[in-house]
Design an enzyme around this catalytic site. Structure first.
Site, PDB file in Angstrom:
ATOM      1  N   ARG A  66       0.811  -1.220   0.000  1.00  0.00           N
ATOM      2  CA  ARG A  66       0.000   0.000   0.000  1.00  0.00           C
ATOM      3  C   ARG A  66       0.841   1.264   0.000  1.00  0.00           C
ATOM      4  O   ARG A  66       0.339   2.345  -0.288  1.00  0.00           O
ATOM      5  CB  ARG A  66      -0.991  -0.016   1.166  1.00  0.00           C
ATOM      6  N   TYR A 120     -14.635  21.318 -13.642  1.00  0.00           N
ATOM      7  CA  TYR A 120     -15.049  19.985 -14.099  1.00  0.00           C
ATOM      8  C   TYR A 120     -16.268  19.544 -13.283  1.00  0.00           C
ATOM      9  O   TYR A 120     -16.274  19.656 -12.057  1.00  0.00           O
ATOM     10  CB  TYR A 120     -13.857  19.074 -13.848  1.00  0.00           C
ATOM     11  N   ASP A 192      -6.401  22.667 -10.708  1.00  0.00           N
ATOM     12  CA  ASP A 192      -6.562  21.498 -11.574  1.00  0.00           C
ATOM     13  C   ASP A 192      -5.900  21.873 -12.901  1.00  0.00           C
ATOM     14  O   ASP A 192      -6.441  22.638 -13.683  1.00  0.00           O
ATOM     15  CB  ASP A 192      -8.048  21.170 -11.753  1.00  0.00           C
ATOM     16  N   LYS A 217      -5.574  11.724 -18.742  1.00  0.00           N
ATOM     17  CA  LYS A 217      -5.678  12.465 -19.997  1.00  0.00           C
ATOM     18  C   LYS A 217      -4.320  12.481 -20.716  1.00  0.00           C
ATOM     19  O   LYS A 217      -3.966  11.526 -21.346  1.00  0.00           O
ATOM     20  CB  LYS A 217      -6.202  13.873 -19.728  1.00  0.00           C
TER      21      LYS A 217
HETATM   22  C1  LIG Z   1     -11.089  14.134 -16.614  1.00  0.00           C
HETATM   23  C2  LIG Z   1     -10.811  15.232 -15.677  1.00  0.00           C
HETATM   24  C3  LIG Z   1     -10.683  14.992 -14.310  1.00  0.00           C
HETATM   25  C4  LIG Z   1     -10.929  13.634 -13.707  1.00  0.00           C
HETATM   26  O1  LIG Z   1     -10.052  12.644 -14.106  1.00  0.00           O
HETATM   27  P1  LIG Z   1     -10.468  11.098 -14.063  1.00  0.00           P
HETATM   28  O2  LIG Z   1      -9.176  10.404 -14.172  1.00  0.00           O
HETATM   29  O3  LIG Z   1     -11.408  10.897 -15.195  1.00  0.00           O
HETATM   30  O4  LIG Z   1     -11.130  10.847 -12.735  1.00  0.00           O
HETATM   31  C5  LIG Z   1     -10.376  16.045 -13.488  1.00  0.00           C
HETATM   32  N1  LIG Z   1     -10.217  17.281 -13.973  1.00  0.00           N
HETATM   33  C6  LIG Z   1     -10.343  17.555 -15.285  1.00  0.00           C
HETATM   34  C7  LIG Z   1     -10.150  18.951 -15.751  1.00  0.00           C
HETATM   35  C8  LIG Z   1     -10.654  16.551 -16.175  1.00  0.00           C
HETATM   36  O5  LIG Z   1     -10.827  16.825 -17.471  1.00  0.00           O
END
Ligand SMILES: *Cc1c(COP(=O)(O)O)cnc(C)c1O
Length: 406
Positions: A66, A120, A192, A217
């Protein structure tokens, strides 16, 4: 030859750093990439070694699965090297898990959290759902209106979540100004930074306290994994890491290895995607069917001036709004595309398109971002991949005929 893995984005060009980041020889051994350590149990030499194990809680000390193993540590290390000002990076099983992990580190019952209104949607939903259940209040603000932002603060405000550009509608806010005000008011600022990555926007030197990303992403980049990260200076990194351990956040070594593979070409993919996206955005802005192109990299588009001032790069993700028409016409356009998949997520090597209607996820900002006299509102978000921009434009052109009903 020995790689100097202590180098950071401050010392080397991104292209050079990205090749060597995280490749410590004690983790990679005699091969280029760290092996995939699939492990829960660490076998100890003796009971004495077993007793000593838990006493050190550093990355690089294998104690129990972990706490990770060299594959995960190498990815975290590489991300830290790329994030100027970061003392460390914590990995999470998804971007949303990273957001939850950050909130559960910096907030406690009775606190108030501010979130940019164009964040988001699952981030908004977390504020209204999970955090409300834990006695934390969330307020949304228009990040383009500094007065609206300052007015949202109260004595209990402990954190601000900023996203730039905003999800779907792509507005760019003045991140350094928002971060400065948060600091003056004693709140932790969280960015973010999934859209720009540290290659396109360095958050910590601009006054941000915690930078997070959905590695799902761009860093993954191949649409085959889910991961998230949060990077910060020493004090907040230690707190994030402790909370992630308490919450049992651990990521699979297979996904960490895939993310490391993706990371090695991140700069090339981002540059290529951004170049193609800009070409497509320019082409769209000259089309009679299109009312607004929401691409911060496009001169004249909303947010372009701040993007130019603060960002060092972009990516392939942008949106546009049709001039008139209805949702059915917009959906016909998307269905007629042959080179763009229809699907959520973005930042992969392949192009994607989705219909967007952000007004359901806004309480303080209007959609579309630029005033529209004719009620234009049917939008599309494109994630431009690595295909030829010429082919993508030809595909969009033939799909526009479907939008016109031809
Ligand atoms: C897709 C996304 C997330 C979340 O990511 P996941 O891996 O799908 O949980 C957070 N912030 C932004 C801006 C995103 O486009």
């Amino acid at each position: 030859m020995t790689l100097d893995t202590s180098k950071r984005l401050e010392d080397l060009e991104a292209a050079t750093l990205i090749v060597g980041a995280g490749r410590r020889s004690e983790w990679t051994g005699p091969v280029v990439n760290p092996p995939v350590w699939r492990a829960s149990t660490h076998l100890y030499e003796s009971t004495a070694a077993l007793f000593a194990g838990p006493r050190t809680n550093e990355d690089g000390r294998f104690f129990y699965g972990r706490r990770g193993a060299p594959t995960q540590w190498a990815l975290a290390d590489a991300l830290t090297a790329l994030e100027p000002g970061a003392a460390g990076t914590v990995l999470y099983p998804s971007g949303v898990a990273a957001i939850a992990g950050v909130f559960l580190t910096v907030l406690k019952p009775g606190d108030v959290l501010l979130i940019t209104d164009n964040a988001y949607d699952p981030t908004r939903a977390m504020g209204k759902g999970l955090l409300t259940d834990f006695g934390i209040e969330t307020r949304f603000f228009d990040p383009l209106e500094i007065d609206d932002y300052e007015a949202a603060f109260c004595e209990r405000t402990r954190a601000v979540l900023i996203e730039a550009p905003g999800s779907l509608s792509m507005e760019v806010c003045d991140v350094p100004a928002l971060a400065r005000i948060a600091r003056e008011k004693g709140a932790v600022s969280v960015l973010d930074n999934t859209w720009a990555s540290p290659l396109g926007f360095a958050g910590l030197p601009r006054g941000i306290d915690i930078v997070l990303m959905a590695l799902t992403k761009h860093v993954g980049g191949h649409s085959d994994l889910m991961l998230g990260s949060a990077s910060a200076g020493p004090e907040l990194h230690a707190r994030l890491r402790a909370r992630a351990q308490q919450l049992g956040n651990i990521v699979s070594p297979d996904d960490a290895a895939l993310a490391l593979r993706g990371l090695r070409t991140l700069h090339l993919r981002l540059a290529r995607e951004a170049e193609s996206a800009l070409e497509i955005a320019k082409w769209l802005s000259g089309r009679p069917e299109i009312a607004q192109v929401l691409c911060p990299m496009l001169p004249g588009a909303p947010g372009h001036d701040l993007w130019k001032r603060d960002f060092t790069g972009g990516c392939g993700l942008f949106s546009f709004v049709f001039k008139g028409g209805d949702a059915a016409a917009r959906n016909r356009f998307i269905d007629a595309l042959t080179l763009f998949g229809i699907g959520y997520s973005w930042g992969g090597f392949e192009s994607l398109a989705i219909p967007i209607e952000p007004s359901g996820y806004r309480s303080r900002m209007s959609w579309p971002p630029a005033p529209s006299q004719d009620g234009d509102r049917h939008g599309v978000r494109l994630s431009v991949g690595l295909e030829s921009a010429t082919d993508l434009i030809a595909d969009i052109e033939q799909a526009l005929a479907a939008w016109r009903g031809q």
